[in-house]
Design a protein around this motif. Sequence first.
Motif, PDB file in Angstrom:
ATOM      1  N   ASN A 112      -0.944  10.233   6.906  1.00 34.61           N
ATOM      2  CA  ASN A 112       0.601  10.339   7.443  1.00 34.61           C
ATOM      3  C   ASN A 112       0.620  12.207   7.485  1.00 34.61           C
ATOM      4  O   ASN A 112      -0.447  13.121   6.684  1.00 34.61           O
ATOM      5  N   GLY A 113      -0.281  12.254   8.997  1.00 29.91           N
ATOM      6  CA  GLY A 113      -0.317  14.044   8.974  1.00 29.91           C
ATOM      7  C   GLY A 113      -1.264  14.536   8.343  1.00 29.91           C
ATOM      8  O   GLY A 113      -1.783  15.334   8.557  1.00 29.91           O
ATOM      9  N   THR A 114      -1.985  14.095   8.216  1.00 31.67           N
ATOM     10  CA  THR A 114      -3.431  14.243   7.952  1.00 31.67           C
ATOM     11  C   THR A 114      -4.712  14.938   8.978  1.00 31.67           C
ATOM     12  O   THR A 114      -5.570  15.800   9.070  1.00 31.67           O
ATOM     13  N   GLY A 115      -4.111  14.592  10.284  1.00 30.92           N
ATOM     14  CA  GLY A 115      -4.722  15.074  11.866  1.00 30.92           C
ATOM     15  C   GLY A 115      -5.412  13.984  12.536  1.00 30.92           C
ATOM     16  O   GLY A 115      -6.675  13.791  13.202  1.00 30.92           O
ATOM     17  N   LYS A 116      -5.327  12.533  12.531  1.00 34.83           N
ATOM     18  CA  LYS A 116      -6.222  11.793  13.299  1.00 34.83           C
ATOM     19  C   LYS A 116      -5.424  12.371  14.029  1.00 34.83           C
ATOM     20  O   LYS A 116      -7.066  12.146  15.301  1.00 34.83           O
ATOM     21  N   GLU A 117      -4.670  12.596  15.429  1.00 38.70           N
ATOM     22  CA  GLU A 117      -3.821  12.949  16.895  1.00 38.70           C
ATOM     23  C   GLU A 117      -4.977  13.779  17.056  1.00 38.70           C
ATOM     24  O   GLU A 117      -5.472  14.153  17.823  1.00 38.70           O
ATOM     25  N   SER A 118      -5.081  14.619  16.340  1.00 43.75           N
ATOM     26  CA  SER A 118      -5.372  16.214  16.473  1.00 43.75           C
ATOM     27  C   SER A 118      -7.088  15.765  16.438  1.00 43.75           C
ATOM     28  O   SER A 118      -7.909  16.076  17.744  1.00 43.75           O
ATOM     29  N   VAL A 119      -7.907  15.182  16.151  1.00 45.11           N
ATOM     30  CA  VAL A 119      -9.239  14.390  16.004  1.00 45.11           C
ATOM     31  C   VAL A 119      -9.383  13.697  17.155  1.00 45.11           C
ATOM     32  O   VAL A 119     -11.020  14.410  17.722  1.00 45.11           O
ATOM     33  N   ILE A 176      -0.927  17.509   6.407  1.00 44.20           N
ATOM     34  CA  ILE A 176      -1.141  19.186   6.788  1.00 44.20           C
ATOM     35  C   ILE A 176      -0.381  19.485   7.162  1.00 44.20           C
ATOM     36  O   ILE A 176       0.559  20.819   7.676  1.00 44.20           O
ATOM     37  N   ARG A 177       1.115  18.069   8.128  1.00 45.78           N
ATOM     38  CA  ARG A 177       1.569  18.182   8.347  1.00 45.78           C
ATOM     39  C   ARG A 177       3.008  19.109   7.337  1.00 45.78           C
ATOM     40  O   ARG A 177       3.768  19.749   8.323  1.00 45.78           O
ATOM     41  N   GLU A 178       2.855  18.315   6.865  1.00 51.12           N
ATOM     42  CA  GLU A 178       3.783  19.520   5.513  1.00 51.12           C
ATOM     43  C   GLU A 178       3.302  20.719   5.175  1.00 51.12           C
ATOM     44  O   GLU A 178       4.158  21.595   5.208  1.00 51.12           O
ATOM     45  N   ILE A 220      -8.852  22.665  14.452  1.00 55.62           N
ATOM     46  CA  ILE A 220      -8.816  21.998  13.816  1.00 55.62           C
ATOM     47  C   ILE A 220      -9.140  22.533  12.783  1.00 55.62           C
ATOM     48  O   ILE A 220     -10.599  23.250  13.017  1.00 55.62           O
ATOM     49  N   ILE A 221      -9.036  23.184  11.382  1.00 58.36           N
ATOM     50  CA  ILE A 221      -9.461  23.892  10.631  1.00 58.36           C
ATOM     51  C   ILE A 221     -10.444  23.438   9.405  1.00 58.36           C
ATOM     52  O   ILE A 221      -9.783  22.369   8.388  1.00 58.36           O
ATOM     53  N   GLY A 222     -10.780  23.856   9.091  1.00 56.28           N
ATOM     54  CA  GLY A 222     -11.610  23.904   7.284  1.00 56.28           C
ATOM     55  C   GLY A 222     -12.687  23.636   6.923  1.00 56.28           C
ATOM     56  O   GLY A 222     -13.813  24.870   7.853  1.00 56.28           O
TER      57      GLY A 222
HETATM   58  N1  LIG Z   1      -7.944  20.815  10.705  1.00 59.59           N
HETATM   59  C1  LIG Z   1      -6.880  20.910  10.665  1.00 59.59           C
HETATM   60  N2  LIG Z   1      -6.536  22.042  10.849  1.00 59.59           N
HETATM   61  C2  LIG Z   1      -5.112  22.706  11.510  1.00 59.59           C
HETATM   62  N3  LIG Z   1      -4.667  22.575  12.003  1.00 59.59           N
HETATM   63  C3  LIG Z   1      -4.429  21.114  12.092  1.00 59.59           C
HETATM   64  C4  LIG Z   1      -5.212  19.931  11.535  1.00 59.59           C
HETATM   65  N4  LIG Z   1      -5.714  18.591  11.354  1.00 59.59           N
HETATM   66  C5  LIG Z   1      -3.931  18.783  11.500  1.00 59.59           C
HETATM   67  N5  LIG Z   1      -3.357  19.965  12.357  1.00 59.59           N
HETATM   68  C6  LIG Z   1      -2.434  20.007  12.170  1.00 59.59           C
HETATM   69  O1  LIG Z   1      -1.666  19.524  11.781  1.00 59.59           O
HETATM   70  C7  LIG Z   1      -0.243  18.581  12.174  1.00 59.59           C
HETATM   71  C8  LIG Z   1       0.010  17.110  12.115  1.00 59.59           C
HETATM   72  O2  LIG Z   1      -1.202  16.626  12.566  1.00 59.59           O
HETATM   73  P1  LIG Z   1      -1.811  15.207  13.168  1.00 59.59           P
HETATM   74  O3  LIG Z   1      -0.422  15.383  14.216  1.00 59.59           O
HETATM   75  O4  LIG Z   1      -2.870  15.484  13.704  1.00 59.59           O
HETATM   76  O5  LIG Z   1      -1.531  14.701  12.596  1.00 59.59           O
HETATM   77  P2  LIG Z   1      -1.392  12.719  12.350  1.00 59.59           P
HETATM   78  O6  LIG Z   1      -2.582  11.742  11.013  1.00 59.59           O
HETATM   79  O7  LIG Z   1      -1.755  11.600  13.632  1.00 59.59           O
HETATM   80  O8  LIG Z   1       0.052  12.385  11.845  1.00 59.59           O
HETATM   81  P3  LIG Z   1       0.791  11.127  11.750  1.00 59.59           P
HETATM   82  O9  LIG Z   1       0.181  10.345  10.774  1.00 59.59           O
HETATM   83  O10 LIG Z   1       2.102  12.017  11.635  1.00 59.59           O
HETATM   84  O11 LIG Z   1       0.557  10.583  13.381  1.00 59.59           O
HETATM   85  C9  LIG Z   1      -0.405  19.155  13.726  1.00 59.59           C
HETATM   86  O12 LIG Z   1       0.007  20.447  13.560  1.00 59.59           O
HETATM   87  C10 LIG Z   1      -1.629  19.684  13.545  1.00 59.59           C
HETATM   88  O13 LIG Z   1      -1.831  20.443  14.836  1.00 59.59           O
END
Ligand SMILES: Nc1ncnc2c1ncn2[C@@H]1O[C@H](COP(=O)(O)OP(=O)(O)OP(=O)(O)O)[C@@H](O)[C@H]1O
Length: 462
Positions: free
Chosen positions: A173-180, A360-362, A143-145
Motif C-alpha cells: 500500500n502506498g508505495t507508488g504503484k499508480e505513480s509508476v 510514501i502515502r503515509e 517520482i523521487i528517489g
Molecule cells: N517516488 C515517489 N516520490 C514522490 N512521491 C511519490 C513517490 N511514489 C509515490 N509518491 C506519492 O505517494 C502517494 C501514493 O502513491 P500511489 O498512489 O502511486 O501509490 P499506490 O501504491 O498506488 O498506493 P495504494 O496502494 O494506496 O493504491 C501519492 O501521493 C504519490 O504522488
Amino acid sequence: MKHTIFIVDDEESIRQALRGVLEDDGYKTAEVATGEDALKWMAEEGHRASAVLLDVWLPKMDGIEVLQNLRKTHPDIPVIVLSGHATIDTAVKATKLGAYHFVEKPFSAEHLLLTLGHALKENRLEQENTRLRKDAPPTARQIIGQSPLFLRMMDEIQSAAQSGASVLVLGENGTGKESVAHLIHEQSPRKDGPFVEVNSAAIPEELIESELFGHEAGSFTGATGRKSGKFDQAHQGTLFLDEIGDMSLKTQAKMLRVVQEQRFERVGGNKTIEVDVRVIAATNKNLEEEIRQGNFREDLYYRLAVLPIQVPPLRERVGDVPLLVNHFLAHITAAYRQKPRPIHPDAMAVLTRYHWPGNIRELRNIVERMIIMTRDPEIGVKDIPPAVTMAVSQQNGVAVSAVGPAAGLAGTYREAKEAFERAYITAQLDRHGGNISRTAEAIQMERSNLHKKMKQLGIQHE
Ligand SMILES: Nc1ncnc2c1ncn2[C@@H]1O[C@H](COP(=O)(O)OP(=O)(O)OP(=O)(O)O)[C@@H](O)[C@H]1O
Ligand SMILES: [Mg+2]
C-alpha cells in the motif's frame, strides 16, 4: 467576530448553565430543547453557528440522529457531543459519525471552554487549508528517489515504457504503484494517447463488465443508452487496471481474452470490437498466493506479468526518506502558500527510523499533518504524531525521551507524563486496530478508565 454556539439539550438547567459559561467567555448562544427543533433551526439559521453543543440523550429524535443529519447538511460545523458517563457507547458511536469532541456531563466550565476553543481552532485551520489547497495549482506527479533499489526500479520503468508488453506493478500500500503506471505511460510511445484507469476494487461486481467493455442499450435494467467502455476509451493509449487482485474470476476470464486478442464484445452486443490497448495492472496482493488459493487465474497472471515491476517498500530504501520529507515539505508548504519551513535533524532522524507501514502515502500525510498542526518556523520532534515516535522508540527498545531532546524531556513533569501517556495509548490502540476493549485488556486497564483517559488526553479513535 463573536462566535455563535448552538446549544441542543432537553434540560432547561443545563442549557442555562451552558449559556452562562459561554456568554461569560464572550460567545453568543442560541438554543433549542429537541432534536427536531435543532434540525429546523440549523436549516434556517445554521449559517450563523460556529459550533454545536449537542446532548446525545434527547427524547424522541436522539442526538445521534441529529448528528447524522448535521454531518450531511453542515459538514463544516464542528459538533461537540455532551454525554453522561452512562452513555459512553453512544459517544463512541458519535465518533464514528464524525463527532471529534466530547464533553462529559457533569461538565466543568474550564474543560468545556477548552474543548470548544480547540474545536474552533482545528476547524478554522482545516477550512483554511482546504481553501488554500483548492486554489493551489496541482502539483506535478513526481517520482523521487536515489537509493539503489529505487534506481533499479527506474531502469525497469524505462525499459518497460519502450516495450509494448503488459506490465504488472507489484507493491505494498502506498508505495507508488499508480505513480509508476503513469510514468510508464508518459515515457512510452503512447504518451499522447489516453491513460484510462479502472479500479477493480471500487466498482461493484455487477457493473464491472459494462464499465470495462461498455454495453448496448437495454442490455440490463438501467442500461438506457449504448455506452462505451474503458477499453474503447483507452484505444491507442494505456489502460491501467488497479487492484487487479480484487477482480472476480468471471471478469478475469473475459479480461484474459481481451488482453490476448485485443478484441471484445459489449455487454448485450455481438459485434466484435478491436482495440489497440497497452495494459498495466497493479496489485498489493501476492498473486502467486492468490493463484494457489484459486482466486486468480494463472493464465491471466502470465499474460499480465510479462514485465513485472516490484515497487520496494519505503523501509527497504530508508535512504530516500530525507529526500521525500524535504520534497513534500517544499511542495505542501508551497501549496498552502506558506514560506518553506525546515525540519530539525532530530525529527528527521525519527522519521528515518520509522518502519512506514503505509509507505510514501503515509509519509506524505504525516508531513502534511505536521505542517498543518504547527506554525513554528521549524518542524521538530514534538510535531511528529505520537504513534510514530512511540513506534520508533519501541522498535529501538528505548524510552520515548531517547528519540530526541524535545520528545520527552521538554515541558513540565505533567506535560511530559501526558505526552508519554498519549503516545503509549495511541500506539496500543493502533496495535489493536482501534478496538478499545481489546486494548484495555492488553494493557490491563479498565475499559472505562481507558476511555476516560483517552478523552482527557484528547485521543480520538475510530
Ligand atoms: N517516488 C515517489 N516520490 C514522490 N512521491 C511519490 C513517490 N511514489 C509515490 N509518491 C506519492 O505517494 C502517494 C501514493 O502513491 P500511489 O498512489 O502511486 O501509490 P499506490 O501504491 O498506488 O498506493 P495504494 O496502494 O494506496 O493504491 C501519492 O501521493 C504519490 O504522488
Ligand atoms: Mg494505487
